[in-house]
Design a protein around this motif. Structure first.
Motif, PDB file in Angstrom:
ATOM      1  N   LEU A   6       0.645  -1.330  -0.030  1.00 53.44           N
ATOM      2  CA  LEU A   6       0.003   0.029   0.091  1.00 53.44           C
ATOM      3  C   LEU A   6       0.674   1.253  -0.076  1.00 53.44           C
ATOM      4  O   LEU A   6       1.968   1.153   0.735  1.00 53.44           O
ATOM      5  CB  LEU A   6      -0.881  -0.144   1.212  1.00 53.44           C
ATOM      6  N   LYS A  48      -4.168   3.584  -1.219  1.00 53.16           N
ATOM      7  CA  LYS A  48      -4.732   2.659  -1.889  1.00 53.16           C
ATOM      8  C   LYS A  48      -3.872   2.146  -3.175  1.00 53.16           C
ATOM      9  O   LYS A  48      -2.787   2.665  -3.730  1.00 53.16           O
ATOM     10  CB  LYS A  48      -6.101   3.474  -2.768  1.00 53.16           C
ATOM     11  N   SER A  75      -7.421  -1.174  -0.425  1.00 52.55           N
ATOM     12  CA  SER A  75      -6.985  -0.043   0.376  1.00 52.55           C
ATOM     13  C   SER A  75      -6.699  -0.753   1.831  1.00 52.55           C
ATOM     14  O   SER A  75      -6.042  -0.144   2.684  1.00 52.55           O
ATOM     15  CB  SER A  75      -7.836   0.934   0.722  1.00 52.55           C
ATOM     16  N   GLY A 124       0.805  -3.819   3.985  1.00 54.98           N
ATOM     17  CA  GLY A 124       0.874  -2.275   4.371  1.00 54.98           C
ATOM     18  C   GLY A 124       2.256  -1.944   4.660  1.00 54.98           C
ATOM     19  O   GLY A 124       3.145  -2.553   4.515  1.00 54.98           O
TER      20      GLY A 124
END
Length: 287
Positions: free
Chosen positions: A209, A214, A252, A272
């Motif tokens: 990410l 996003k 996301s 992430g």
């Protein structure tokens, strides 16, 4: 005696009465109609054998034939347009030979005969005697006349007209028209080898990410016929945004995402920022 020109006049009239337009034009017209039927047959063959009508759109589509074969240790499927592998009937008349022969004969004969005779029974007989003294003479006379008259006339005329015609037509498989040959060339270049279960491709197996929070995953799917089918692609049971032949998915939240289409599936791992930064530290500690 004057020369009888009736036979020549009859022969000339008979020659002028021969229907040359029908004799020569008939075979030509028949050949033209046969050529038109041959062209119509070719078009019907293409329509009925090489094309299908899509029941949804009503548009005509080329019929493809699929062959399964082994390639590099796996089954593959070859999709070939039917019109490129079957001979298309395209018969054309190449030569027309018309041989015509006319035979006209005319003859005339005339016989005229006249004979005459006449019988007339006219006759007489006379006798006389003359004498003077010691001289004397006896005389007798007889006369007759006959005539006869007959007449006969004969006339004979013969006329005949005969004609024969030989027609030889030579036809064979002709070369394709330039336009249709180009169509077949384009169809030939569309040969495609595909997976019988379809093929699914995604832009990445792993994503991180970004700062915006996003990430975009692009997926493309071809069915068993080798056609793009973006509407069949889903990710975790949800559809994405169709962009041409591909589908865009915006992610996301980190996690594992399963992309599926037909019988194919592909998994993309989304990380992430924290997990991406921690991974090298764990590698250093292990060293």
């Amino acid at each position: 005696m004057a020369i009888n020109t009736t036979p020549s006049q009859v022969a000339t009239s008979a020659l002028q009465a021969i229907p040359f337009g029908s004799i020569i034009g008939g075979p030509l017209k028949a050949c033209i109609e046969a050529q038109a039927m041959a062209a119509q047959t070719s078009w019907q063959f293409i329509q009925e054998v090489g094309l299908n009508i899509n029941p949804t759109t009503g548009e005509k589509e080329v019929v493809n034939v699929s062959f399964s074969f082994l390639q590099n240790g796996r089954m593959a499927q070859l999709n070939v347009p039917l019109l490129t592998i079957v001979p298309i009937p395209y018969i054309a008349i190449q030569n027309i030979d018309i041989n015509f022969k006319a035979n006209i004969s005319a003859s005339s004969s005339s016989v005229s005969e006249t004979s005459s005779s006449q019988n007339v029974d006219v006759g007489g007989e006379a006798s006389a005697s003359l004498g003077w003294g010691p001289f004397s003479m006896q005389a007798s006379m007889k006369a007759s006349y006959s005539s006869k008259k007959d007449s006969r006339a004969t006339k004979n005329s013969q006329y005949s007209v005969e004609y024969t015609m030989d027609v030889a037509v030579k036809a064979g498989q002709d070369s394709m028209p330039v336009g249709f040959a180009k169509v077949l060339e384009l169809l030939g270049s569309s040969l495609d080898v595909s997976d019988p279960d379809g093929s699914l491709e995604i832009s990445a197996r792993e994503l991180t990410l970004p700062d915006t929070g996003k990430a975009t995953l692009i997926a493309t799917y071809k069915n068993s016929k080798g056609l793009f089918e973006p509407e069949a692609i889903t990710m975790n049971g949800t559809k994405g945004k169709v962009d041409g032949n591909s589908v865009l998915f915006e992610i996301s939240v980190a996690g594992d995402y399963s992309v599926a289409a037909g019988k194919k599936t592909a998994v993309c791992v989304v990380k992430g920022k924290e997990s991406a930064a921690v991974a090298p530290a764990k590698e250093e500690q292990s060293k």
